[in-house]
Write an enzyme that holds these catalytic residues in place. Sequence first.
Site, PDB file in Angstrom:
ATOM      1  N   CYS A   1       0.788  -1.046  -0.089  1.00 57.89           N
ATOM      2  CA  CYS A   1       0.111   0.230  -0.102  1.00 57.89           C
ATOM      3  C   CYS A   1       0.951   1.158   0.059  1.00 57.89           C
ATOM      4  O   CYS A   1       1.688   1.232  -0.789  1.00 57.89           O
ATOM      5  CB  CYS A   1      -1.141   0.074   0.985  1.00 57.89           C
ATOM      6  SG  CYS A   1      -0.406  -0.456   2.836  1.00 57.89           S
ATOM      7  N   ARG A   2       0.754   2.154   1.082  1.00 55.87           N
ATOM      8  CA  ARG A   2       1.398   3.280   0.888  1.00 55.87           C
ATOM      9  C   ARG A   2       2.763   3.669   1.345  1.00 55.87           C
ATOM     10  O   ARG A   2       3.522   4.586   1.192  1.00 55.87           O
ATOM     11  CB  ARG A   2       0.641   4.388   1.522  1.00 55.87           C
ATOM     12  CG  ARG A   2      -0.957   4.748   0.979  1.00 55.87           C
ATOM     13  CD  ARG A   2      -1.698   5.622   1.788  1.00 55.87           C
ATOM     14  NE  ARG A   2      -2.913   5.912   0.970  1.00 55.87           N
ATOM     15  CZ  ARG A   2      -4.251   6.093   1.741  1.00 55.87           C
ATOM     16  NH1 ARG A   2      -4.219   5.832   2.968  1.00 55.87           N
ATOM     17  NH2 ARG A   2      -5.311   6.421   0.827  1.00 55.87           N
TER      18      ARG A   2
END
Lengths: 219, 219
Positions: free
Chosen positions: B178-179
């Site tokens: 993800c981030r």
Amino acid sequence: MSSGRFKQDLYGQLARVARAIGHPNRLELLEYIAQGSRPVDELAAMTRLSVANASKHLQDLRQAGLVRARKEGVRVYYELAGPDVVDLLSAVRIVGETRLAEVEQLVRTYIDARDDLEPVPVDEVLRRARQGLVTVLDVRPPEEYAAGHLPGAVNIAADSLAGHLKSLPRGREVVAYCRGPYCLLSVDAVAFLRERGYKARRLENGFPEWKAAGLPVET
Amino acid sequence: MSSGRFKQDLYGQLARVARAIGHPNRLELLEYIAQGSRPVDELAAMTRLSVANASKHLQDLRQAGLVRARKEGVRVYYELAGPDVVDLLSAVRIVGETRLAEVEQLVRTYIDARDDLEPVPVDEVLRRARQGLVTVLDVRPPEEYAAGHLPGAVNIAADSLAGHLKSLPRGREVVAYCRGPYCLLSVDAVAFLRERGYKARRLENGFPEWKAAGLPVET
DNA sequence: CAACCAATCAACGAATCAGTTGAATATTAG
DNA sequence: CTAATATTCAACTGATTCGTTGATTGGTTG
């Protein structure tokens, strides 16, 4: 989900680390501490801070985990917490140089302009020093040299260079280094040696970066 | 010697850079900006800051050179100045994790405890994804996926994972990302998938770190 | 032009930070 | 024990930072 709390707490802690290096005096203190451990009064003298002020800044750094304090008799020696701290400072330096015109300008006028833009990369020095093709010159004060230096390096403090030229072989190229990429001692030394006919260049980084990179160190 | 001025000015500038990342809200803003460019109001909504407050923080970041602002019609898109900024954030993260007990504790309870301590290193993913041995899963929202993602990655936003399991081949191992290393979306996704019998692991880093490392990116 | 919206600006109070000064603590030397 | 020294602590001032509120700018749309 309590993930909000996680992010809040976590970034709060990381911000503490960042704020610790967010003051010019603390950055300068770290430059000196990175050379080896030093007591408070010496660090205060080097940075021209009052002892109380230096002590407070050092405690800020300690609480952020960047330095350790070790008590020895009546004095307290501060030392770097680890090589990751040097990496952090390097990261700040790189962002500053590539993103802030002011930094680029300062580096250009104080370093590049006097050093002909040809710093020596570390791997080249390592190789050629082993073959005895260059003299590696440490121009930091003797205490810092004693706390660790590049393998085979000769120590002549920058301010006593004029009186010790005899210990520098005339024919061989000299590679000088000091406290870091922004330390002007080696810039001055290179300029001085060139004036006297030496082939001299500057190592692109200083001792702390060398050590943090895991390269061999001598004491 | 005016070297005192040099050091003073230089460290003043570098301290500016450090102070810019010295606030939790700005660190969170940077996490989102690192996924791709975003307008102020969206960033304000994501961080639950007032628009005025977010705007001010973004300008602080811009003045420190960490982000750029690009005006498009009536809105202003902020984007990361460059990969060196990701490196800087990683350096802060590493120091925090290794030097602050509070950070280590937070990471342990929120991430390690749920992820069985087996994050996948990047080179392994790159190799096995090319051979079709794993499904690379991007659990970020679609806008961020659209702004750039790992080559061949499938995009299912974390909050809609339950409804889209059919697009995940049952037999193959899943590697979710993800981030960034502190983004919990992939942690949740991995836990969810494991409950349903998938072999799922988490990529040790997020998209920004992948891209900053110069690894291939798809848009 | 008028209405509208995103973004910034200006001004304010609360909180934190930087540095000084002088006192307090701790360790060694005599 | 006393004196001396290195360091830290406490208290205080001035400066900076953070967030809010309400006004303002700038670009788009009808």
